[in-house]
Design an enzyme around this catalytic site. Sequence first.
Site, PDB file in Angstrom:
ATOM      1  N   HIS A  61       0.819  -1.216   0.000  1.00  0.00           N
ATOM      2  CA  HIS A  61       0.000   0.000   0.000  1.00  0.00           C
ATOM      3  C   HIS A  61       0.850   1.262   0.000  1.00  0.00           C
ATOM      4  O   HIS A  61       1.444   1.624   1.031  1.00  0.00           O
ATOM      5  CB  HIS A  61      -0.912   0.046   1.235  1.00  0.00           C
ATOM      6  CG  HIS A  61      -1.750  -1.169   1.447  1.00  0.00           C
ATOM      7  ND1 HIS A  61      -2.798  -1.508   0.629  1.00  0.00           N
ATOM      8  CD2 HIS A  61      -1.679  -2.137   2.390  1.00  0.00           C
ATOM      9  CE1 HIS A  61      -3.356  -2.631   1.066  1.00  0.00           C
ATOM     10  NE2 HIS A  61      -2.683  -3.035   2.127  1.00  0.00           N
ATOM     11  N   LYS A 116      10.943   4.667  19.076  1.00  0.00           N
ATOM     12  CA  LYS A 116      11.350   5.957  18.540  1.00  0.00           C
ATOM     13  C   LYS A 116      12.866   6.049  18.675  1.00  0.00           C
ATOM     14  O   LYS A 116      13.491   5.187  19.303  1.00  0.00           O
ATOM     15  CB  LYS A 116      10.669   7.117  19.275  1.00  0.00           C
ATOM     16  CG  LYS A 116      10.974   7.186  20.758  1.00  0.00           C
ATOM     17  CD  LYS A 116      10.222   8.336  21.398  1.00  0.00           C
ATOM     18  CE  LYS A 116      10.536   8.431  22.895  1.00  0.00           C
ATOM     19  NZ  LYS A 116       9.802   9.550  23.543  1.00  0.00           N
TER      20      LYS A 116
END
Length: 221
Positions: free
Chosen positions: A120, A213
Amino acid sequence: MKEIAINSLFDTKNTIAGDIFAGVTYPYEVLPRIQNFIVSLGETLPSDRYEKRGENIWIAKSATVAPTASIHGPAIIDEEAEIRHCAFIRGNAIVGKHAVVGNSTELKNVILFDYVQVPHYNYVGDSILGYKSHMGAGSITSNVKSDKSLVEIRVGEEKVKTNLKKMGAILGDYVEVGCGSILNPGSVIGANTNIYPLSMVRGYVPSDSIYKKQGEVAEKQ
């Protein structure tokens, strides 16, 4: 620098391009070889299983290619692969067995191992994606530094020079990249690692870990 060596990241038996890794230590070393390798390999593929379409494009007869997909050579689409609506393969691309290249996904100078999914809105350039790795919707590889300098791979406090102007990401086997993530030039993701959605990744991420992160990477339990 064994962490980013080929044998630490993936099993080269899980790609039709396994021979391209012979004689080299690090996966980024094969990126300049992809074009010539495809042409040489393509000429050896059996005609009862692969069809040559256009210039230096070989597509397995068992593969599914949408009529709206655009494929430029050199390229090899391996058996049972699925190239979906409006996929754009710009050339120098090897798409592995049972791999999925989805709607509006763009590939350029890449090796997708078997069962890779980029389904996608993905951009994958100058990159190698290991066996059963998956990029979530909208995740991309950034393959050129903003200052156009040569790409280096940061491994801890060390920097590995690639001598390449263009290098996206190397994903080990079974890597999961969350939706909307950006893999900066020279990113190397160790096998069996998950990247949180909307992450900004740079450098080496250890295998068997969870990247939350920058500076926050947890070991999988």
